[in-house]
Design a protein around this motif. Sequence first.
Motif, PDB file in Angstrom:
ATOM      1  N   TYR A 220       0.853  -1.186   0.000  1.00  0.00           N
ATOM      2  CA  TYR A 220       0.000   0.000   0.000  1.00  0.00           C
ATOM      3  C   TYR A 220       0.890   1.238   0.000  1.00  0.00           C
ATOM      4  CZ  TYR A 220      -3.744   3.194   1.060  1.00  0.00           C
ATOM      5  OH  TYR A 220      -4.657   4.218   0.982  1.00  0.00           O
ATOM      6  N   ILE A 221       0.750   2.069  -1.033  1.00  0.00           N
ATOM      7  CA  ILE A 221       1.541   3.298  -1.132  1.00  0.00           C
ATOM      8  C   ILE A 221       0.808   4.383  -0.344  1.00  0.00           C
ATOM      9  CG2 ILE A 221       2.631   4.964  -2.672  1.00  0.00           C
ATOM     10  CD1 ILE A 221       3.619   2.046  -3.063  1.00  0.00           C
ATOM     11  N   LYS A 222       1.426   4.829   0.731  1.00  0.00           N
ATOM     12  CA  LYS A 222       0.798   5.792   1.647  1.00  0.00           C
ATOM     13  C   LYS A 222       1.232   7.201   1.290  1.00  0.00           C
ATOM     14  CE  LYS A 222      -1.132   6.635   5.875  1.00  0.00           C
ATOM     15  NZ  LYS A 222      -2.010   7.752   5.656  1.00  0.00           N
ATOM     16  N   ALA A 223       0.274   8.012   0.909  1.00  0.00           N
ATOM     17  CA  ALA A 223       0.515   9.431   0.634  1.00  0.00           C
ATOM     18  C   ALA A 223       0.308  10.200   1.933  1.00  0.00           C
ATOM     19  CB  ALA A 223      -0.443   9.930  -0.437  1.00  0.00           C
ATOM     20  N   GLU A 224       1.348  10.815   2.417  1.00  0.00           N
ATOM     21  CA  GLU A 224       1.265  11.520   3.701  1.00  0.00           C
ATOM     22  C   GLU A 224       0.574  12.869   3.576  1.00  0.00           C
ATOM     23  OE1 GLU A 224       2.086  10.064   6.525  1.00  0.00           O
ATOM     24  OE2 GLU A 224       2.832   8.305   5.478  1.00  0.00           O
ATOM     25  N   SER A 225       0.772  13.544   2.461  1.00  0.00           N
ATOM     26  CA  SER A 225       0.360  14.937   2.342  1.00  0.00           C
ATOM     27  C   SER A 225      -0.868  15.104   1.440  1.00  0.00           C
ATOM     28  CB  SER A 225       1.535  15.745   1.777  1.00  0.00           C
ATOM     29  OG  SER A 225       1.108  16.965   1.256  1.00  0.00           O
ATOM     30  N   ASP A 226      -1.938  15.673   1.998  1.00  0.00           N
ATOM     31  CA  ASP A 226      -3.098  16.000   1.175  1.00  0.00           C
ATOM     32  C   ASP A 226      -2.750  17.116   0.184  1.00  0.00           C
ATOM     33  OD1 ASP A 226      -4.560  14.100   2.475  1.00  0.00           O
ATOM     34  OD2 ASP A 226      -5.961  15.494   3.421  1.00  0.00           O
TER      35      ASP A 226
ATOM     36  N   LEU B 279     -17.058  15.813  -8.211  1.00  0.00           N
ATOM     37  CA  LEU B 279     -16.646  16.195  -6.857  1.00  0.00           C
ATOM     38  C   LEU B 279     -15.545  17.239  -6.925  1.00  0.00           C
ATOM     39  CD1 LEU B 279     -16.128  12.603  -5.384  1.00  0.00           C
ATOM     40  CD2 LEU B 279     -17.932  14.169  -4.699  1.00  0.00           C
ATOM     41  N   SER B 280     -15.444  18.048  -5.884  1.00  0.00           N
ATOM     42  CA  SER B 280     -14.286  18.938  -5.785  1.00  0.00           C
ATOM     43  C   SER B 280     -13.075  18.089  -5.401  1.00  0.00           C
ATOM     44  CB  SER B 280     -14.525  20.018  -4.727  1.00  0.00           C
ATOM     45  OG  SER B 280     -14.467  19.445  -3.427  1.00  0.00           O
ATOM     46  N   VAL B 281     -11.887  18.612  -5.623  1.00  0.00           N
ATOM     47  CA  VAL B 281     -10.662  17.893  -5.266  1.00  0.00           C
ATOM     48  C   VAL B 281     -10.656  17.582  -3.769  1.00  0.00           C
ATOM     49  CG1 VAL B 281      -8.137  18.039  -5.157  1.00  0.00           C
ATOM     50  CG2 VAL B 281      -9.333  18.852  -7.181  1.00  0.00           C
ATOM     51  N   SER B 282     -11.059  18.549  -2.956  1.00  0.00           N
ATOM     52  CA  SER B 282     -11.062  18.348  -1.502  1.00  0.00           C
ATOM     53  C   SER B 282     -12.043  17.258  -1.082  1.00  0.00           C
ATOM     54  CB  SER B 282     -11.392  19.656  -0.781  1.00  0.00           C
ATOM     55  OG  SER B 282     -10.399  20.607  -1.050  1.00  0.00           O
ATOM     56  N   GLU B 283     -13.248  17.257  -1.684  1.00  0.00           N
ATOM     57  CA  GLU B 283     -14.229  16.202  -1.373  1.00  0.00           C
ATOM     58  C   GLU B 283     -13.707  14.832  -1.796  1.00  0.00           C
ATOM     59  OE1 GLU B 283     -18.653  18.034  -1.995  1.00  0.00           O
ATOM     60  OE2 GLU B 283     -17.326  18.044  -3.756  1.00  0.00           O
ATOM     61  N   PHE B 284     -13.083  14.782  -2.966  1.00  0.00           N
ATOM     62  CA  PHE B 284     -12.550  13.533  -3.488  1.00  0.00           C
ATOM     63  C   PHE B 284     -11.467  12.980  -2.564  1.00  0.00           C
ATOM     64  CE2 PHE B 284      -9.613  11.362  -6.579  1.00  0.00           C
ATOM     65  CZ  PHE B 284     -10.451  10.285  -6.865  1.00  0.00           C
ATOM     66  N   ILE B 285     -10.561  13.833  -2.125  1.00  0.00           N
ATOM     67  CA  ILE B 285      -9.501  13.394  -1.212  1.00  0.00           C
ATOM     68  C   ILE B 285     -10.114  12.919   0.101  1.00  0.00           C
ATOM     69  CG2 ILE B 285      -7.530  14.177   0.183  1.00  0.00           C
ATOM     70  CD1 ILE B 285      -6.755  15.989  -2.227  1.00  0.00           C
ATOM     71  N   ALA B 286     -11.083  13.659   0.632  1.00  0.00           N
ATOM     72  CA  ALA B 286     -11.708  13.281   1.905  1.00  0.00           C
ATOM     73  C   ALA B 286     -12.394  11.915   1.809  1.00  0.00           C
ATOM     74  CB  ALA B 286     -12.707  14.358   2.343  1.00  0.00           C
ATOM     75  N   LEU B 287     -13.122  11.669   0.724  1.00  0.00           N
ATOM     76  CA  LEU B 287     -13.782  10.367   0.543  1.00  0.00           C
ATOM     77  C   LEU B 287     -12.756   9.239   0.444  1.00  0.00           C
ATOM     78  CD1 LEU B 287     -16.647  11.311  -1.947  1.00  0.00           C
ATOM     79  CD2 LEU B 287     -16.939  10.438   0.381  1.00  0.00           C
ATOM     80  N   ASN B 288     -11.689   9.478  -0.309  1.00  0.00           N
ATOM     81  CA  ASN B 288     -10.635   8.467  -0.438  1.00  0.00           C
ATOM     82  C   ASN B 288      -9.913   8.241   0.881  1.00  0.00           C
ATOM     83  OD1 ASN B 288     -10.057   7.269  -3.268  1.00  0.00           O
ATOM     84  ND2 ASN B 288     -10.690   9.382  -3.652  1.00  0.00           N
ATOM     85  N   ARG B 289      -9.704   9.288   1.651  1.00  0.00           N
ATOM     86  CA  ARG B 289      -9.059   9.136   2.966  1.00  0.00           C
ATOM     87  C   ARG B 289      -9.928   8.288   3.894  1.00  0.00           C
ATOM     88  NH1 ARG B 289      -3.593   9.872   3.249  1.00  0.00           N
ATOM     89  NH2 ARG B 289      -2.980  11.941   2.557  1.00  0.00           N
ATOM     90  N   SER B 290     -11.249   8.431   3.792  1.00  0.00           N
ATOM     91  CA  SER B 290     -12.127   7.606   4.652  1.00  0.00           C
ATOM     92  C   SER B 290     -12.062   6.135   4.239  1.00  0.00           C
ATOM     93  CB  SER B 290     -13.564   8.129   4.649  1.00  0.00           C
ATOM     94  OG  SER B 290     -14.177   7.937   3.403  1.00  0.00           O
ATOM     95  N   VAL B 291     -11.946   5.872   2.938  1.00  0.00           N
ATOM     96  CA  VAL B 291     -11.748   4.495   2.470  1.00  0.00           C
ATOM     97  C   VAL B 291     -10.398   3.983   2.982  1.00  0.00           C
ATOM     98  CG1 VAL B 291     -11.393   3.033   0.430  1.00  0.00           C
ATOM     99  CG2 VAL B 291     -13.211   4.760   0.425  1.00  0.00           C
ATOM    100  N   GLU B 292      -9.388   4.831   2.893  1.00  0.00           N
ATOM    101  CA  GLU B 292      -8.041   4.452   3.323  1.00  0.00           C
ATOM    102  C   GLU B 292      -8.005   4.029   4.795  1.00  0.00           C
ATOM    103  OE1 GLU B 292      -3.766   6.363   2.586  1.00  0.00           O
ATOM    104  OE2 GLU B 292      -5.012   7.589   3.931  1.00  0.00           O
ATOM    105  N   VAL B 293      -8.707   4.750   5.660  1.00  0.00           N
ATOM    106  CA  VAL B 293      -8.730   4.412   7.085  1.00  0.00           C
ATOM    107  C   VAL B 293      -9.223   2.985   7.281  1.00  0.00           C
ATOM    108  CG1 VAL B 293      -9.917   4.914   9.279  1.00  0.00           C
ATOM    109  CG2 VAL B 293      -8.959   6.785   7.925  1.00  0.00           C
TER     110      VAL B 293
END
Length: 191
Positions: free
Chosen positions: A134-140, A158-172
């Motif tokens: 799993y490649i972990k991106a540290e920085s949003d 989606l906005s970029v911020s919404e997209f990152i937030a949704l992906n971060r929730s999947v990542e958790v």
Amino acid sequence: MSIGLVEISGLPCSGKSYFCDSKDGFLNKKQSSIIKVIMFEVKYILLGLLFLKFSVLRTFLSLCFKEKVPLKYKIKILRNVIKKFGIHSQFRNVAVDGFIDEGISHIPFNFLNSNTSDVIDVIKPFLAQTNVKYIKAESDFQLKERLQQRGHDRLKFLSVSEFIALNRSVEVCVLSEYPNVCLTFEVVKNA
């Protein structure tokens, strides 16, 4: 030393393809000619359809319809999921060293509007046979820059911020559950 078959997963623009490009044995590298692309797509979609049980296909179809995207994109998601299983079916019993970019371990990131644990439950039997890095991106901030440069189909909805937030929730959820369900699971920080 044999590494076996390893799937590479992580957030969009986290460096998965860069990681694969830097290694020998990148098995599902993007093709350059349109004919090869079409042949690749058709082959792995057919293999995926033959490999998956109807009940699993029906579950993925149901998950696609939970996504808040137009029908055309829901079909694209289903096609991508089936293709991942086609690739998995071809290489699952082959003694080969290599990397697969965004294999079945990446499926939860296709379903941003579904319960990630439910998606993982569907693919869990397959993950038990799968080595994952799993490649972990540290920085949003870095993700946002890369997404704005390269784009992504979901950014049409989606906005970029919404997209990152949704992906971060999947990542958790992925980082919590995968160590217990994958054959092997390793987190690698991106470059």
